[in-house]
Motif scaffolding. Structure first.
Motif, PDB file in Angstrom:
ATOM      1  N   LYS A  67       0.850  -1.187   0.000  1.00  0.00           N
ATOM      2  CA  LYS A  67       0.000   0.000   0.000  1.00  0.00           C
ATOM      3  C   LYS A  67       0.885   1.234   0.000  1.00  0.00           C
ATOM      4  O   LYS A  67       1.948   1.243   0.628  1.00  0.00           O
ATOM      5  N   ILE A  68       0.440   2.224  -0.724  1.00  0.00           N
ATOM      6  CA  ILE A  68       1.108   3.520  -0.702  1.00  0.00           C
ATOM      7  C   ILE A  68       0.227   4.445   0.124  1.00  0.00           C
ATOM      8  O   ILE A  68      -0.977   4.564  -0.136  1.00  0.00           O
ATOM      9  N   GLY A  69       0.802   5.072   1.111  1.00  0.00           N
ATOM     10  CA  GLY A  69       0.050   5.986   1.952  1.00  0.00           C
ATOM     11  C   GLY A  69       0.483   7.428   1.755  1.00  0.00           C
ATOM     12  O   GLY A  69       1.576   7.705   1.237  1.00  0.00           O
ATOM     13  N   LEU A  70      -0.364   8.329   2.166  1.00  0.00           N
ATOM     14  CA  LEU A  70      -0.032   9.750   2.227  1.00  0.00           C
ATOM     15  C   LEU A  70       0.289  10.331   0.853  1.00  0.00           C
ATOM     16  O   LEU A  70       1.186  11.161   0.708  1.00  0.00           O
ATOM     17  N   THR A  71      -0.457   9.896  -0.159  1.00  0.00           N
ATOM     18  CA  THR A  71      -0.273  10.438  -1.510  1.00  0.00           C
ATOM     19  C   THR A  71      -1.160  11.642  -1.778  1.00  0.00           C
ATOM     20  O   THR A  71      -0.883  12.432  -2.675  1.00  0.00           O
ATOM     21  N   SER A  72      -2.236  11.762  -1.022  1.00  0.00           N
ATOM     22  CA  SER A  72      -3.191  12.855  -1.215  1.00  0.00           C
ATOM     23  C   SER A  72      -2.861  14.009  -0.288  1.00  0.00           C
ATOM     24  O   SER A  72      -2.610  13.814   0.910  1.00  0.00           O
ATOM     25  N   SER A  73      -2.869  15.220  -0.818  1.00  0.00           N
ATOM     26  CA  SER A  73      -2.594  16.391   0.030  1.00  0.00           C
ATOM     27  C   SER A  73      -3.634  16.511   1.131  1.00  0.00           C
ATOM     28  O   SER A  73      -3.328  16.958   2.243  1.00  0.00           O
ATOM     29  N   ALA A  74      -4.872  16.073   0.844  1.00  0.00           N
ATOM     30  CA  ALA A  74      -5.928  16.141   1.866  1.00  0.00           C
ATOM     31  C   ALA A  74      -5.586  15.249   3.050  1.00  0.00           C
ATOM     32  O   ALA A  74      -5.769  15.636   4.216  1.00  0.00           O
ATOM     33  N   VAL A  75      -5.086  14.051   2.775  1.00  0.00           N
ATOM     34  CA  VAL A  75      -4.730  13.132   3.859  1.00  0.00           C
ATOM     35  C   VAL A  75      -3.459  13.606   4.561  1.00  0.00           C
ATOM     36  O   VAL A  75      -3.331  13.517   5.785  1.00  0.00           O
ATOM     37  N   GLN A  76      -2.499  14.133   3.802  1.00  0.00           N
ATOM     38  CA  GLN A  76      -1.289  14.676   4.427  1.00  0.00           C
ATOM     39  C   GLN A  76      -1.639  15.780   5.414  1.00  0.00           C
ATOM     40  O   GLN A  76      -1.085  15.844   6.520  1.00  0.00           O
ATOM     41  N   GLU A  77      -2.571  16.635   5.020  1.00  0.00           N
ATOM     42  CA  GLU A  77      -2.995  17.720   5.913  1.00  0.00           C
ATOM     43  C   GLU A  77      -3.715  17.163   7.124  1.00  0.00           C
ATOM     44  O   GLU A  77      -3.542  17.656   8.251  1.00  0.00           O
ATOM     45  N   GLN A  78      -4.544  16.123   6.927  1.00  0.00           N
ATOM     46  CA  GLN A  78      -5.256  15.518   8.049  1.00  0.00           C
ATOM     47  C   GLN A  78      -4.291  14.998   9.106  1.00  0.00           C
ATOM     48  O   GLN A  78      -4.544  15.109  10.308  1.00  0.00           O
ATOM     49  N   LEU A  79      -3.170  14.404   8.648  1.00  0.00           N
ATOM     50  CA  LEU A  79      -2.258  13.731   9.562  1.00  0.00           C
ATOM     51  C   LEU A  79      -0.994  14.526   9.863  1.00  0.00           C
ATOM     52  O   LEU A  79      -0.161  14.101  10.652  1.00  0.00           O
ATOM     53  N   GLY A  80      -0.833  15.667   9.215  1.00  0.00           N
ATOM     54  CA  GLY A  80       0.303  16.517   9.506  1.00  0.00           C
ATOM     55  C   GLY A  80       1.628  15.983   9.001  1.00  0.00           C
ATOM     56  O   GLY A  80       2.667  16.164   9.638  1.00  0.00           O
ATOM     57  N   VAL A  81       1.608  15.306   7.831  1.00  0.00           N
ATOM     58  CA  VAL A  81       2.836  14.795   7.229  1.00  0.00           C
ATOM     59  C   VAL A  81       2.953  15.342   5.810  1.00  0.00           C
ATOM     60  O   VAL A  81       2.014  15.907   5.274  1.00  0.00           O
ATOM     61  N   ASP A  82       4.127  15.153   5.196  1.00  0.00           N
ATOM     62  CA  ASP A  82       4.335  15.829   3.916  1.00  0.00           C
ATOM     63  C   ASP A  82       4.997  14.957   2.854  1.00  0.00           C
ATOM     64  O   ASP A  82       5.581  15.457   1.906  1.00  0.00           O
ATOM     65  N   ARG A  83       4.911  13.621   2.990  1.00  0.00           N
ATOM     66  CA  ARG A  83       5.539  12.747   1.993  1.00  0.00           C
ATOM     67  C   ARG A  83       4.836  11.388   2.002  1.00  0.00           C
ATOM     68  O   ARG A  83       4.225  11.005   2.997  1.00  0.00           O
ATOM     69  N   PRO A  84       4.942  10.642   0.896  1.00  0.00           N
ATOM     70  CA  PRO A  84       4.328   9.308   0.862  1.00  0.00           C
ATOM     71  C   PRO A  84       5.081   8.314   1.736  1.00  0.00           C
ATOM     72  O   PRO A  84       6.224   8.548   2.143  1.00  0.00           O
ATOM     73  N   ASP A  85       4.430   7.192   1.997  1.00  0.00           N
ATOM     74  CA  ASP A  85       5.089   6.081   2.663  1.00  0.00           C
ATOM     75  C   ASP A  85       4.534   4.788   2.086  1.00  0.00           C
ATOM     76  O   ASP A  85       3.638   4.800   1.239  1.00  0.00           O
ATOM     77  N   LEU A  86       5.069   3.663   2.531  1.00  0.00           N
ATOM     78  CA  LEU A  86       4.565   2.386   2.040  1.00  0.00           C
ATOM     79  C   LEU A  86       4.397   1.407   3.188  1.00  0.00           C
ATOM     80  O   LEU A  86       5.052   1.503   4.225  1.00  0.00           O
ATOM     81  N   GLY A  87       3.483   0.455   2.977  1.00  0.00           N
ATOM     82  CA  GLY A  87       3.251  -0.609   3.933  1.00  0.00           C
ATOM     83  C   GLY A  87       3.044  -1.927   3.204  1.00  0.00           C
ATOM     84  O   GLY A  87       2.959  -1.967   1.973  1.00  0.00           O
ATOM     85  N   ILE A  88       2.943  -2.993   3.967  1.00  0.00           N
ATOM     86  CA  ILE A  88       2.830  -4.343   3.421  1.00  0.00           C
ATOM     87  C   ILE A  88       1.381  -4.810   3.501  1.00  0.00           C
ATOM     88  O   ILE A  88       0.701  -4.609   4.512  1.00  0.00           O
ATOM     89  N   LEU A  89       0.902  -5.444   2.429  1.00  0.00           N
ATOM     90  CA  LEU A  89      -0.409  -6.088   2.437  1.00  0.00           C
ATOM     91  C   LEU A  89      -0.213  -7.593   2.632  1.00  0.00           C
ATOM     92  O   LEU A  89       0.547  -8.229   1.891  1.00  0.00           O
ATOM     93  N   PHE A  90      -0.902  -8.135   3.631  1.00  0.00           N
ATOM     94  CA  PHE A  90      -0.849  -9.567   3.903  1.00  0.00           C
ATOM     95  C   PHE A  90      -2.151 -10.240   3.458  1.00  0.00           C
ATOM     96  O   PHE A  90      -3.179  -9.584   3.280  1.00  0.00           O
ATOM     97  N   ASP A  91      -2.082 -11.560   3.305  1.00  0.00           N
ATOM     98  CA  ASP A  91      -3.220 -12.296   2.766  1.00  0.00           C
ATOM     99  C   ASP A  91      -4.462 -12.206   3.648  1.00  0.00           C
ATOM    100  O   ASP A  91      -5.584 -12.333   3.146  1.00  0.00           O
ATOM    101  N   ASP A  92      -4.298 -11.985   4.938  1.00  0.00           N
ATOM    102  CA  ASP A  92      -5.466 -11.931   5.822  1.00  0.00           C
ATOM    103  C   ASP A  92      -6.091 -10.539   5.899  1.00  0.00           C
ATOM    104  O   ASP A  92      -7.019 -10.314   6.678  1.00  0.00           O
TER     105      ASP A  92
END
Length: 268
Positions: A67-92
């Motif tokens: 998953k790519i997170g924090l790509t939308s400026s709206a979400v970045q503003e909601q959470l107070g961050v300024d760059r994308p991040d990534l996470g892992i998707l598991f089968d469950d």
């Protein structure tokens, strides 16, 4: 002068992982981990994420995508961050379109609608540019991501969310598959409703200018971290509009033009 960070020691990495592990195991949100790894130390945050990922795989979980997170400026503003991040998707983490998610399955759930891509080729070698990434994408579908945070009250810095697997919880994929020749990710419009009330709107252009740009970023970041993207993996490319909290019993429905609809209901 560029900002520098003191090196975060292995003891602090282990302590941050333990805090988040305990939160997940007990369904009790924990204090942020930035006191241990800093607010924006990228290397330390991904080290925590890697430790928790390695533990999950050892326990039998299978990685099915990213998953790519924090790509939308709206979400970045909601959470107070300024760059994308990534996470892992598991089968469950996957729930079927139209299914019911147990209300207690994900801590502090919040939802966002986006485009998911499924790969037909590895993205491990080469320039990992727009042309290569587009050729590697098999198809796209509408998606709902169920974000969840093991950090109390979503009190997160960049370091906190990265360590916590980019606040990943679960996801739902739509059933209408389209290739990049059949729809334009930039032009797509998104509408998401909870219990029939529209709570979020946006467009493909809100996701780093083009959701494919997000996959390009992800491919390069994943390779840099030593775990490149692989064929058949699911890629959640990032929110097309603001993320919204969801309560038990809520019915969520999203429409992504060109890709149809996707929905899910949370149990009471």
């Amino acid at each position: 002068m560029p900002e520098t960070h003191p090196v975060v020691g292995s003891d602090n990495i282990a302590a941050a992982a333990a805090r988040l592990r305990e939160a997940a195991a007990t369904d009790t949100p924990a204090a942020p981990v930035r006191d241990l790894i800093g607010r924006d130390d990228v290397e330390a945050a991904y080290a925590v994420q890697l430790q928790l990922t390695t533990e999950r795989i050892a326990a039998g979980a299978t990685v099915v995508g990213r998953k790519i997170g924090l790509t939308s400026s709206a979400v970045q503003e909601q959470l107070g961050v300024d760059r994308p991040d990534l996470g892992i998707l598991f089968d469950d983490m996957e729930y079927a379109d139209g299914s019911i998610v147990p209300a207690d399955a994900i801590l502090q759930p919040r939802i966002e609608a986006e485009i998911a891509f499924v790969l037909k080729a590895d993205l491990a070698d080469g320039p990992l540019d727009d042309v290569q990434v587009r050729e590697a994408i098999d198809y796209a579908v509408a998606a709902i991501e169920i974000c969840g945070s093991r950090v109390a009250d979503w009190d997160i810095s960049f370091g906190d969310t990265v360590a916590d697997n980019a606040s990943a919880g679960g996801y739902v994929l739509g059933t209408q598959r389209r290739t990049l020749k059949q729809f334009d990710p930039i032009a797509t419009e998104m509408t998401m409703a909870i219990d029939g009330e529209t709570v979020s709107t946006g467009s493909g252009a809100a996701c780093l200018g083009d959701p494919v740009n997000a996959v390009v970023w992800l491919a390069r970041q994943a390779r840099e971290l030593g775990d490149p993207l692989r064929a058949r993996q699911v890629i959640l490319s990032g929110a097309l509009g603001p993320m919204r909290p969801v309560m038990p019993g809520a019915a969520v429905h999203a429409t992504v033009t060109g890709l149809g609809t996707v929905s899910i209901t949370f149990s009471p």
